[in-house]
Design a protein around this motif. Structure first.
Motif, PDB file in Angstrom:
ATOM      1  N   PHE A   1       0.867  -1.183   0.000  1.00 50.13           N
ATOM      2  CA  PHE A   1       0.000   0.000   0.000  1.00 50.13           C
ATOM      3  C   PHE A   1       0.906   1.236   0.000  1.00 50.13           C
ATOM      4  O   PHE A   1       2.014   1.190  -0.557  1.00 50.13           O
ATOM      5  CB  PHE A   1      -0.986  -0.065   1.184  1.00 50.13           C
ATOM      6  N   ILE A   2       0.472   2.310   0.643  1.00 50.88           N
ATOM      7  CA  ILE A   2       1.188   3.597   0.568  1.00 50.88           C
ATOM      8  C   ILE A   2       2.671   3.492   0.928  1.00 50.88           C
ATOM      9  O   ILE A   2       3.524   4.133   0.303  1.00 50.88           O
ATOM     10  CB  ILE A   2       0.497   4.626   1.494  1.00 50.88           C
ATOM     11  N   ASP A   3       2.987   2.689   1.942  1.00 54.98           N
ATOM     12  CA  ASP A   3       4.389   2.605   2.379  1.00 54.98           C
ATOM     13  C   ASP A   3       5.310   2.170   1.247  1.00 54.98           C
ATOM     14  O   ASP A   3       6.496   2.502   1.250  1.00 54.98           O
ATOM     15  CB  ASP A   3       4.515   1.638   3.559  1.00 54.98           C
ATOM     16  N   ALA A   4       4.763   1.408   0.283  1.00 53.14           N
ATOM     17  CA  ALA A   4       5.601   0.951  -0.830  1.00 53.14           C
ATOM     18  C   ALA A   4       6.093   2.154  -1.646  1.00 53.14           C
ATOM     19  O   ALA A   4       7.243   2.182  -2.086  1.00 53.14           O
ATOM     20  CB  ALA A   4       4.818  -0.023  -1.712  1.00 53.14           C
ATOM     21  N   THR A   5       5.230   3.143  -1.826  1.00 52.47           N
ATOM     22  CA  THR A   5       5.657   4.339  -2.569  1.00 52.47           C
ATOM     23  C   THR A   5       6.708   5.117  -1.782  1.00 52.47           C
ATOM     24  O   THR A   5       7.683   5.614  -2.341  1.00 52.47           O
ATOM     25  CB  THR A   5       4.438   5.245  -2.873  1.00 52.47           C
ATOM     26  N   LEU A   6       6.501   5.199  -0.473  1.00 50.51           N
ATOM     27  CA  LEU A   6       7.488   5.919   0.356  1.00 50.51           C
ATOM     28  C   LEU A   6       8.834   5.199   0.315  1.00 50.51           C
ATOM     29  O   LEU A   6       9.892   5.825   0.195  1.00 50.51           O
ATOM     30  CB  LEU A   6       6.988   6.051   1.799  1.00 50.51           C
ATOM     31  N   ALA A   7       8.799   3.858   0.392  1.00 52.24           N
ATOM     32  CA  ALA A   7      10.051   3.089   0.431  1.00 52.24           C
ATOM     33  C   ALA A   7      10.731   3.046  -0.947  1.00 52.24           C
ATOM     34  O   ALA A   7      11.932   3.304  -1.056  1.00 52.24           O
ATOM     35  CB  ALA A   7       9.783   1.673   0.933  1.00 52.24           C
ATOM     36  N   TYR A   8       9.947   2.733  -1.989  1.00 53.56           N
ATOM     37  CA  TYR A   8      10.562   2.554  -3.321  1.00 53.56           C
ATOM     38  C   TYR A   8      10.912   3.895  -3.985  1.00 53.56           C
ATOM     39  O   TYR A   8      12.016   4.069  -4.499  1.00 53.56           O
ATOM     40  CB  TYR A   8       9.640   1.747  -4.251  1.00 53.56           C
TER      41      TYR A   8
ATOM     42  N   TYR B   1      12.818   6.341  -0.684  1.00 52.24           N
ATOM     43  CA  TYR B   1      14.170   5.886  -0.316  1.00 52.24           C
ATOM     44  C   TYR B   1      14.907   5.289  -1.514  1.00 52.24           C
ATOM     45  O   TYR B   1      16.093   5.555  -1.715  1.00 52.24           O
ATOM     46  CB  TYR B   1      14.085   4.884   0.830  1.00 52.24           C
ATOM     47  N   GLY B   2      14.213   4.478  -2.320  1.00 50.75           N
ATOM     48  CA  GLY B   2      14.873   3.826  -3.460  1.00 50.75           C
ATOM     49  C   GLY B   2      15.275   4.831  -4.530  1.00 50.75           C
ATOM     50  O   GLY B   2      16.427   4.879  -4.957  1.00 50.75           O
ATOM     51  N   ARG B   3      14.326   5.685  -4.959  1.00 48.39           N
ATOM     52  CA  ARG B   3      14.610   6.668  -6.024  1.00 48.39           C
ATOM     53  C   ARG B   3      15.062   8.007  -5.471  1.00 48.39           C
ATOM     54  O   ARG B   3      15.250   8.962  -6.235  1.00 48.39           O
ATOM     55  CB  ARG B   3      13.354   6.907  -6.872  1.00 48.39           C
TER      56      ARG B   3
ATOM     57  N   PHE C   1      19.761  -0.418  -4.907  1.00 52.12           N
ATOM     58  CA  PHE C   1      18.398   0.134  -4.882  1.00 52.12           C
ATOM     59  C   PHE C   1      17.545  -0.656  -3.884  1.00 52.12           C
ATOM     60  O   PHE C   1      16.893  -0.080  -3.017  1.00 52.12           O
ATOM     61  CB  PHE C   1      17.790   0.067  -6.293  1.00 52.12           C
ATOM     62  N   HIS C   2      17.585  -1.975  -3.978  1.00 55.03           N
ATOM     63  CA  HIS C   2      16.784  -2.808  -3.074  1.00 55.03           C
ATOM     64  C   HIS C   2      17.248  -2.626  -1.625  1.00 55.03           C
ATOM     65  O   HIS C   2      16.439  -2.684  -0.698  1.00 55.03           O
ATOM     66  CB  HIS C   2      16.858  -4.284  -3.488  1.00 55.03           C
TER      67      HIS C   2
END
Ligand SMILES: Nc1ncnc2c1ncn2[C@@H]1O[C@H](COP(=O)(O)OP(=O)(O)O)[C@@H](O)[C@H]1O
Ligand SMILES: [Mg+2]
Length: 218
Positions: A99-106, A109-111, A165-166
């Protein structure tokens, strides 16, 4: 919204075991006769599945990071209004594969995009809906990538990112979880599956969730 419908999201890097664990949780919810639906991101709606194909297609390796944010966010906006909110209003549990946390993390933090700005966009697009609980399956990046190699599927655009990235995504998830300990639970995704399942079910027998389960099972 009926008070007994829980919204639980599952997060973690690719290969940490989210889908496998969700299979087990849904089987347990079935046995317990708790009405529930399972969603996945990106996707989960007719529109969202089309967006998913765009996002995961390696042909779009040049995709701009903000374009990526808005595609994921469009899929989520549709999912929230078409599926998640109506289910919760009907007293149906929602278990979400990301959910939303995936956008925050990927993307945060990732991008390396601005996490605060991403949060604002997500709150706006998702009607300020946050999960009641978020289960973070934490796993070493090399262990997770090894599992994905064993899965014999062609790697998608996100899986093809560099190891670094991961690693940033994993670290990002841990920081998000530490910042919101009331919502997040961190499970060790490197343990054997039966132990991870046991850890998860122990969580749902916690008195905090127990009352809901009793009500929903009636
Ligand atoms: N705890 C575990 N121990 C070992 N292998 C696992 C475990 N959990 C999942 N797997 C395997 O790892 C692979 C990736 O799991 P999956 O659930 O698809 O991860 P995700 O949905 O997070 O990308 C699958 O082949 C799955 O069978
Ligand atoms: Mg999965």
């Amino acid at each position: 919204m009926k008070p007994d419908a829980k919204f639980i999201s599952f997060e973690g890097i690719d290969g940490c075991g989210k889908s496998t664990l969700l299979d087990r949780l849904c089987a347990w919810l079935d046995e317990s006769r708790i009405p529930h639906i399972r969603t996945r991101e990106p996707g989960g709606t007719f529109l969202g599945e089309s967006i998913r194909r765009l996002l995961l297609d390696p042909a779009y390796h040049m995709m701009d990071a903000w374009a990526e944010v808005f595609l994921y966010t469009a899929s989520r906006a549709q999912l929230v209004r078409e599926v998640i909110k109506p289910a919760l209003q009907d007293g149906v549990w929602v278990v979400a594969d990301r959910f939303i946390d995936a956008t925050l993390a990927y993307q945060g933090y990732g991008r390396r995009l601005d996490v605060q700005r991403l949060r604002q966009i997500q709150a706006w697009a998702s009607d300020d809906l946050w999960p009641d609980h978020t289960v973070l399956l934490d796993c070493d990046v090399h262990v997770a990538l090894e599992r994905l190699h064993d899965r014999l599927e062609v790697a998608d655009r996100m899986e093809l990112q560099q190891v670094s990235f991961h690693q940033r995504v994993r670290q990002g998830y841990l920081e998000l979880a530490q910042a919101e300990p009331q919502r997040f639970v961190i499970l060790n995704g490197e343990k054997p599956l039966t132990e991870v399942v046991q850890d998860l079910l122990t969580l749902f027998w916690h008195p905090h969730c127990h009352r809901s389960r009793q009500v929903a099972a009636q």
